[in-house]
Write a protein that holds these residues in place. Structure first.
Motif, mmCIF file in Angstrom:
data_model
loop_
_atom_site.group_PDB
_atom_site.id
_atom_site.type_symbol
_atom_site.label_atom_id
_atom_site.label_comp_id
_atom_site.label_asym_id
_atom_site.label_seq_id
_atom_site.Cartn_x
_atom_site.Cartn_y
_atom_site.Cartn_z
ATOM 1 N N PRO A 113 0.827 -1.213 0.000
ATOM 2 C CA PRO A 113 0.000 0.000 0.000
ATOM 3 C C PRO A 113 0.857 1.257 0.000
ATOM 4 O O PRO A 113 1.999 1.254 0.471
ATOM 5 N N ALA A 114 0.295 2.324 -0.556
ATOM 6 C CA ALA A 114 0.927 3.633 -0.437
ATOM 7 C C ALA A 114 0.786 4.090 1.004
ATOM 8 O O ALA A 114 -0.314 4.076 1.563
ATOM 9 N N THR A 115 1.885 4.440 1.639
ATOM 10 C CA THR A 115 1.854 4.772 3.062
ATOM 11 C C THR A 115 2.354 6.190 3.315
ATOM 12 O O THR A 115 3.048 6.778 2.495
ATOM 13 N N GLN A 116 1.968 6.714 4.459
ATOM 14 C CA GLN A 116 2.423 8.003 4.956
ATOM 15 C C GLN A 116 3.122 7.772 6.301
ATOM 16 O O GLN A 116 2.714 6.894 7.049
ATOM 17 N N PRO A 117 4.171 8.552 6.596
ATOM 18 C CA PRO A 117 4.799 9.589 5.786
ATOM 19 C C PRO A 117 5.966 9.047 4.972
ATOM 20 O O PRO A 117 6.381 7.901 5.142
ATOM 21 N N LEU A 118 6.496 9.899 4.093
ATOM 22 C CA LEU A 118 7.789 9.654 3.471
ATOM 23 C C LEU A 118 8.843 10.169 4.443
ATOM 24 O O LEU A 118 8.781 11.329 4.867
ATOM 25 N N VAL A 119 9.772 9.311 4.845
ATOM 26 C CA VAL A 119 10.776 9.692 5.852
ATOM 27 C C VAL A 119 12.150 9.775 5.201
ATOM 28 O O VAL A 119 12.590 8.835 4.546
ATOM 29 N N MET A 120 12.804 10.908 5.390
ATOM 30 C CA MET A 120 14.171 11.100 4.905
ATOM 31 C C MET A 120 15.125 11.131 6.089
ATOM 32 O O MET A 120 14.870 11.830 7.077
ATOM 33 N N ARG A 121 16.178 10.370 6.001
ATOM 34 C CA ARG A 121 17.201 10.313 7.053
ATOM 35 C C ARG A 121 18.440 11.066 6.578
ATOM 36 O O ARG A 121 18.931 10.833 5.475
ATOM 37 N N TYR A 122 18.941 11.940 7.445
ATOM 38 C CA TYR A 122 20.128 12.731 7.135
ATOM 39 C C TYR A 122 21.227 12.412 8.149
ATOM 40 O O TYR A 122 20.980 12.408 9.355
ATOM 41 N N LYS A 123 22.420 12.177 7.646
ATOM 42 C CA LYS A 123 23.574 11.927 8.506
ATOM 43 C C LYS A 123 24.669 12.901 8.120
ATOM 44 O O LYS A 123 25.023 13.033 6.942
ATOM 45 N N ASP A 124 25.205 13.612 9.114
ATOM 46 C CA ASP A 124 26.241 14.598 8.849
ATOM 47 C C ASP A 124 27.410 13.974 8.098
ATOM 48 O O ASP A 124 27.855 12.863 8.427
ATOM 49 N N SER A 125 27.915 14.697 7.115
ATOM 50 C CA SER A 125 29.045 14.216 6.329
ATOM 51 C C SER A 125 30.270 14.015 7.210
ATOM 52 O O SER A 125 30.561 14.820 8.111
ATOM 53 N N GLU A 126 31.005 12.954 6.960
ATOM 54 C CA GLU A 126 32.238 12.695 7.704
ATOM 55 C C GLU A 126 33.306 13.741 7.381
ATOM 56 O O GLU A 126 34.265 13.898 8.147
ATOM 57 N N GLU A 127 33.161 14.450 6.272
ATOM 58 C CA GLU A 127 34.111 15.504 5.916
ATOM 59 C C GLU A 127 33.854 16.797 6.681
ATOM 60 O O GLU A 127 34.604 17.759 6.564
ATOM 61 N N ASN A 128 32.757 16.828 7.461
ATOM 62 C CA ASN A 128 32.417 18.002 8.264
ATOM 63 C C ASN A 128 32.335 19.264 7.399
ATOM 64 O O ASN A 128 32.807 20.339 7.782
#
Length: 231
Positions: A113-128
């Protein structure tokens, strides 16, 4: 580590009284999405609103509210499965990969099924350097036990949940500037309340509603947190 889907989650409580124990999915491969890194540039200004539980249904990630305050709420998430894809410059590329899986791009040609929500995960770059590695995911729905492996490129299946999240809602265009604003605001708020961010180099952004609608977008910024003395 990913958490195994649970058939039930802890009973609702009026206050946070303990952590959530992780489980390891039996014999499942870890998600191996490896998205590229890209810096973000700020622009617009959404306004703060309530969180958006009314936009979810029984196919959405399962949770119970452990505590609700004026600024944010704490949620205990049960286990569930997601399909996950990495992306860089264009979210549509990641979304196309997710939709390929849920529309039958898997070893059983099974649709979800089409579900809610769309989740985006962000991880800080190792290059800072102010950039992030990024993935997006959709819940595969209720009562999914052993989802088939993908045949669609650049997508994987992973177990999610089994955790305590602090969640703040806002309305508008979720620009990088506003995401950083609410990340900082939520971090300060949970630390003031005696909690700590479990993964300080990561945050999530959940979006609700049609991607291409002209209506205001409903968003939630999420941080994984732990209780005082928690591991």
């Amino acid at each position: 580590a990913d958490m195994a889907p649970a058939t039930a989650f802890p009973p609702a409580v009026g206050r946070v009284s303990g952590g959530v124990s992780p489980r390891t999915p039996g014999g499942r491969r870890a998600c191996a999405c490896a998205p590229p890194t890209r810096s973000l540039n700020p622009r617009h200004h959404p306004r703060h609103v309530k969180t958006h539980a009314a936009k979810t249904d029984h196919h959405s990630p399962p949770y119970q509210v452990a505590q609700r305050g004026a600024l944010y709420e704490l949620r205990i998430y049960g286990g569930y499965y997601v399909t996950r894809a990495g992306y860089a410059k264009n979210r549509e590329h990641g979304l196309a990969a997710l939709m390929g899986y849920v529309e039958g791009g898997n070893e059983e040609a099974k649709t979800f099924p089409a579900t809610q929500p769309l989740v985006m995960r962000y991880k800080d770059s190792e290059e800072n350097d102010g950039g992030f590695t990024k993935t997006m995911e959709l819940s595969l729905g209720a009562n999914v036990v052993n989802p088939p492996a993908p045949t669609t490129l650049n997508v994987c299946v992973a177990a999610a949940g089994g955790e305590l999240l602090a969640v703040i809602g806002f309305e508008g265009i979720a620009t990088p500037e506003m995401a950083m604003k609410y990340r900082e605001l939520l971090t300060r708020a949970v630390e003031t309340d005696g909690l700590s961010v479990a993964t300080p180099n990561e945050f999530r952004l959940a979006t609700y509603g049609q991607l291409y609608s002209l209506k205001p977008r409903l968003n939630e910024l999420m941080l994984k947190v732990k209780l005082p003395g928690g591991a």
